[in-house]
Design a protein around this motif. Structure first.
Motif, short mmCIF file in Angstrom:
data_model
loop_
_atom_site.label_atom_id
_atom_site.label_comp_id
_atom_site.label_asym_id
_atom_site.label_seq_id
_atom_site.Cartn_x
_atom_site.Cartn_y
_atom_site.Cartn_z
N VAL A 163 33.64 33.98 47.27
CA VAL A 163 32.98 34.59 46.06
C VAL A 163 33.50 36.05 46.19
N PHE A 164 34.37 36.60 45.36
CA PHE A 164 34.79 38.06 45.30
C PHE A 164 34.02 38.63 44.11
N TYR A 165 33.76 40.02 44.46
CA TYR A 165 33.05 40.94 43.72
C TYR A 165 33.60 42.18 43.46
N LEU A 166 33.98 42.61 42.15
CA LEU A 166 34.59 43.95 42.04
C LEU A 166 33.46 44.66 41.45
N HIS A 167 33.64 46.20 41.82
CA HIS A 167 32.64 46.99 41.30
C HIS A 167 33.35 48.50 41.23
N ALA A 168 32.76 49.34 40.68
CA ALA A 168 33.34 50.71 40.50
C ALA A 168 31.97 51.63 40.23
N GLU A 169 31.97 52.98 40.69
CA GLU A 169 31.02 53.95 40.33
C GLU A 169 30.91 53.94 38.92
N THR A 170 29.62 54.35 38.42
CA THR A 170 29.28 54.44 36.91
C THR A 170 30.30 55.21 36.47
N ASP A 171 30.24 56.53 36.74
CA ASP A 171 31.19 57.72 36.01
C ASP A 171 32.62 57.11 36.00
N VAL A 172 33.11 56.00 37.10
CA VAL A 172 34.70 55.91 36.91
C VAL A 172 34.79 54.79 35.79
N VAL A 173 33.71 53.67 35.74
CA VAL A 173 33.86 52.88 34.58
C VAL A 173 33.68 53.47 33.30
#
Length: 286
Positions: free
Chosen positions: A87-97
């Motif tokens: 399972v791969f999960y991608l995320h980013a900081e809220t400000d970046v998104v």
């Protein structure tokens, strides 16, 4: 068969990851209803069609939360069938998104009348929480370019079929002033070590340059820190591997992510490369 479930926040690079997997000859399906996953996986496992030998399935927050909550149990069931599944999960900081959506003028899939973009991002995190908790590999794309993300995916899947004992290790350097990485399993702070930044001749160099390496290797505290990290990690790694962990990320941080953390991440990756078959090193601030 190698089966990948790819999930993550909108704007974090999930589409880029699936495109890279498609380039790597994976049969990719994006946004299949989670309620249909069991039927599709059962079909793919039973068919002799070689097209399904390497399959990637994208799962996003347009599913019902109750359906997404069923995915971790399905993954455990598949593993009992001796299928190589991750399972791969991608995320980013809220400000970046937020910034990525504002630049692209795209509509967030969780937004509707009266809902702010920040509220939509928070709602999406809540829906996808079961995927994040069950992920074998978490990628923080906050400070990763599209090219770097593609290469991370390539390096990760290159170990496909290597077997459960080939747990991959990723050492990554970062700078605390840029924020802590969200994909780290362990974080080591090396800001207590002598800082080459205060040496004028070394200021513009990095921890990969020989003058900086020579400077740091003259410091007793550097060797003590290196030995301490090795002594901490060495007995734990087999336990993670025995617990079906396929990937472990060890982050090394200093103030700017330019000198001490870069040197230490490189040195640790060389050390553990002697005993592990899949070791990756990346520097997020360089």
């Amino acid at each position: 068969m190698h089966l990948l479930f790819v999930s993550g926040l909108s704007g974090s690079g999930k589409s880029v990851a699936l495109q890279m997997l498609e380039d790597l000859q994976y049969y990719c399906i994006d946004n299949i209803p989670a309620a249909l996953l069991r039927e599709f996986v059962s079909y793919a496992m039973q068919t002799d069609d070689p097209a399904f030998e390497r399959t990637a399935i994208g799962i996003d927050a347009r599913n019902r939360r109750s359906d997404i909550e069923s995915v971790p149990a399905l993954v455990r069931t598949i593993r009992q069938s001796d299928i190589d599944v991750e399972v791969f999960y991608l995320h980013a900081e809220t400000d970046v998104v937020l910034n990525r959506f504002r630049q692209s003028n795209r509509r967030h899939p969780m937004s509707h009348a009266g809902t702010s973009l920040e509220d939509a991002i928070r709602a999406e995190k809540l829906v996808l929480e079961p995927m994040a908790r069950s992920a074998d590999y978490i990628i923080d794309s906050s400070r990763t370019s599209v090219h770097e993300l593609r290469e991370l995916i390539r390096a990760r899947v290159d170990r496909a079929g290597a077997g459960p004992s080939a747990m991959a290790l990723q050492f990554e350097s970062f700078g605390f002033k840029h924020g802590m990485p969200g994909d780290a399993d362990f974080v080591f702070d090396v800001r207590c070590l002598p800082n080459p930044y205060w040496e004028k001749r070394l200021r513009r160099l990095t921890g990969r340059d020989r003058p900086v390496v020579d400077y740091l290797e003259q410091q007793d505290d550097v060797h003590v820190m290196f030995d301490s990290i090795c002594n901490f990690l060495t007995p734990l790694l087999p336990r993670f591997a025995a617990n079906n962990r396929s990937y472990l990320t060890i982050a090394i941080g200093c103030t700017g992510g330019q000198h001490r953390s870069v040197y230490m991440a490189d040195r640790l990756s060389r050390h553990f490369n002697e005993t592990h078959t899949n070791v990756v090193c990346r520097h997020t601030a360089l």
